[in-house]
Design an enzyme around this catalytic site. Structure first.
Site, PDB file in Angstrom:
ATOM      1  N   ASN A  21       0.880  -1.174   0.000  1.00 51.01           N
ATOM      2  CA  ASN A  21       0.000   0.000   0.000  1.00 51.01           C
ATOM      3  C   ASN A  21       0.915   1.221   0.000  1.00 51.01           C
ATOM      4  O   ASN A  21       1.474   1.582   1.034  1.00 51.01           O
ATOM      5  CB  ASN A  21      -0.886  -0.038   1.253  1.00 51.01           C
ATOM      6  N   TRP A  22       1.067   1.809  -1.180  1.00 50.57           N
ATOM      7  CA  TRP A  22       2.005   2.931  -1.296  1.00 50.57           C
ATOM      8  C   TRP A  22       1.481   4.181  -0.604  1.00 50.57           C
ATOM      9  O   TRP A  22       2.216   5.141  -0.412  1.00 50.57           O
ATOM     10  CB  TRP A  22       2.272   3.251  -2.775  1.00 50.57           C
ATOM     11  N   LYS A  23       0.198   4.207  -0.274  1.00 51.29           N
ATOM     12  CA  LYS A  23      -0.434   5.412   0.277  1.00 51.29           C
ATOM     13  C   LYS A  23      -0.164   6.603  -0.655  1.00 51.29           C
ATOM     14  O   LYS A  23      -0.075   6.406  -1.870  1.00 51.29           O
ATOM     15  CB  LYS A  23       0.044   5.668   1.708  1.00 51.29           C
ATOM     16  N   HIS A  70      -9.795   1.173   4.428  1.00 48.78           N
ATOM     17  CA  HIS A  70      -8.528   1.352   5.150  1.00 48.78           C
ATOM     18  C   HIS A  70      -8.763   2.319   6.317  1.00 48.78           C
ATOM     19  O   HIS A  70      -9.540   3.269   6.202  1.00 48.78           O
ATOM     20  CB  HIS A  70      -7.459   1.911   4.204  1.00 48.78           C
ATOM     21  N   GLU A  83      -7.171   4.741   7.442  1.00 49.87           N
ATOM     22  CA  GLU A  83      -6.971   6.176   7.150  1.00 49.87           C
ATOM     23  C   GLU A  83      -8.183   6.753   6.428  1.00 49.87           C
ATOM     24  O   GLU A  83      -8.528   7.924   6.619  1.00 49.87           O
ATOM     25  CB  GLU A  83      -5.673   6.362   6.351  1.00 49.87           C
ATOM     26  N   GLU A 120      -5.902  -4.920  10.354  1.00 50.30           N
ATOM     27  CA  GLU A 120      -4.900  -3.881  10.582  1.00 50.30           C
ATOM     28  C   GLU A 120      -5.230  -3.132  11.868  1.00 50.30           C
ATOM     29  O   GLU A 120      -6.040  -2.185  11.847  1.00 50.30           O
ATOM     30  CB  GLU A 120      -4.888  -2.892   9.416  1.00 50.30           C
ATOM     31  N   GLY A 167       1.863   2.296  10.701  1.00 50.63           N
ATOM     32  CA  GLY A 167       2.808   3.400  10.567  1.00 50.63           C
ATOM     33  C   GLY A 167       3.464   3.821  11.871  1.00 50.63           C
ATOM     34  O   GLY A 167       4.082   4.869  11.946  1.00 50.63           O
ATOM     35  N   SER A 200       2.913  -2.151  10.405  1.00 55.44           N
ATOM     36  CA  SER A 200       4.349  -2.220  10.677  1.00 55.44           C
ATOM     37  C   SER A 200       4.959  -3.595  10.405  1.00 55.44           C
ATOM     38  O   SER A 200       5.832  -4.047  11.141  1.00 55.44           O
ATOM     39  CB  SER A 200       4.641  -1.755  12.105  1.00 55.44           C
ATOM     40  N   GLY A 254       2.579  -1.169   4.272  1.00 56.26           N
ATOM     41  CA  GLY A 254       2.679   0.251   3.963  1.00 56.26           C
ATOM     42  C   GLY A 254       4.128   0.664   3.756  1.00 56.26           C
ATOM     43  O   GLY A 254       4.707   0.471   2.685  1.00 56.26           O
ATOM     44  N   GLY A 255       4.734   1.223   4.790  1.00 55.50           N
ATOM     45  CA  GLY A 255       6.083   1.782   4.687  1.00 55.50           C
ATOM     46  C   GLY A 255       7.104   0.875   4.002  1.00 55.50           C
ATOM     47  O   GLY A 255       7.858   1.317   3.124  1.00 55.50           O
TER      48      GLY A 255
END
Ligand code: PGA
Length: 253
Positions: free
Chosen positions: A9-11, A93, A95, A165, A171, A211, A232-233
């Site tokens: 997930n590149w966000k 998601h 966010e 999640e 994150g 994470s 993500g990251g």
């Protein structure tokens, strides 16, 4: 047996130049035993589709409209994502839920819209820290799941992926322990089994997100009900993403 899936997930990260460098290095040639995907910002779908066509990595988006077309300024519809070769799309998601106010009924409508367009929704569920600390994890995750089961029908989960999640792990560098993840994944699978039967539930891929790193992926994926991850990251660092994909592929063999 269900195949593990690793979805990046590149966000809201990337540029034409940095994406290209990432895609050049994300060679997964020869990796089998799992499915791989990246969910990227809308403007880069064409670039990513060109780069990944014919590879083992599928691509998708991070949200979609619940409508198929119409006067919805700024929105992107499922059929548009299919036009760009997307296979997956995230729905709900955290966010989107916390920053953009998406609630369960809208998340469910997006899930239904994704399937209507021939996309595989990755339904994200998870509790906040306060909810976990008050013992409400199962109530929260259960009702997020039920909202989609009620709107789409339990059988719709046969063509979907669920991602657990925990909001407190996204994150933050704070990963759920393998035991914490397994407990919630087991709960999700049991809930789906009750609604849709054992066969469907045992075929459902349930990803862990929050994470996940190259250093902890293998022990998370070793859990019986953890079928890969939503990353993500670490999906923005080619070597890390490839290492996480390898851990999933190892589980799938
Ligand atoms: P993270 O994000 O891996 O950076 O924690 C996961 C996600 O939000 O899907």
């Amino acid at each position: 047996m269900r195949q593990p899936l690793v979805a990046g997930n590149w966000k809201m990260h990337g540029s034409l130049a940095t994406n290209q460098r990432l895609l050049d290095k994300a060679g997964l040639a020869g990796l089998s035993g799992a499915r791989f995907a990246v969910c990227v910002p809308f403007p880069y779908l064409f670039q990513v589709g060109q780069a990944l066509a014919g590879t083992a990595i599928a691509w998708g988006a991070q949200t979609l409209s619940e409508h198929d077309s119409g006067a919805y300024t700024g929105e992107v519809a499922g059929p548009m994502l299919r036009d760009f070769g997307c296979r997956y799309v995230l729905a709900g998601h955290s966010e989107r839920r916390s920053i953009y106010g998406e609630r369960d009924p809208q998340v469910a409508a997006k899930f239904v819209a994704a399937q209507r367009a021939g996309l595989t929704p990755i339904l994200c569920v998870g509790e906040t820290l306060a909810e976990r600390e008050s013992g409400a994890t199962e109530a929260v995750v259960g009702s997020q799941l039920d909202a989609v089961i009620d709107a789409a029908g339990a059988k719709a989960l046969a063509e979907a992926v669920v991602a657990y999640e925990p909001v407190w792990a996204i994150g933050t560098g704070k990963t759920a322990t393998p035991g914490q993840a397994q407990a919630v994944h087991e709960f999700i699978r049991a809930r789906v089994a009750k609604a849709a039967g054992d066969a469907l539930a045992s075929g459902l891929a349930i990803l862990y997100g929050g994470s996940v790193k190259a250093s902890n992926a293998a022990e998370l994926f070793a859990q019986r009900d953890v079928d890969g991850g939503l990353i993500g990251g670490a999906s923005l660092v080619a070597d890390d993403f490839v290492a996480i994909c390898r851990a999933a592929a190892a589980k799938g063999h």
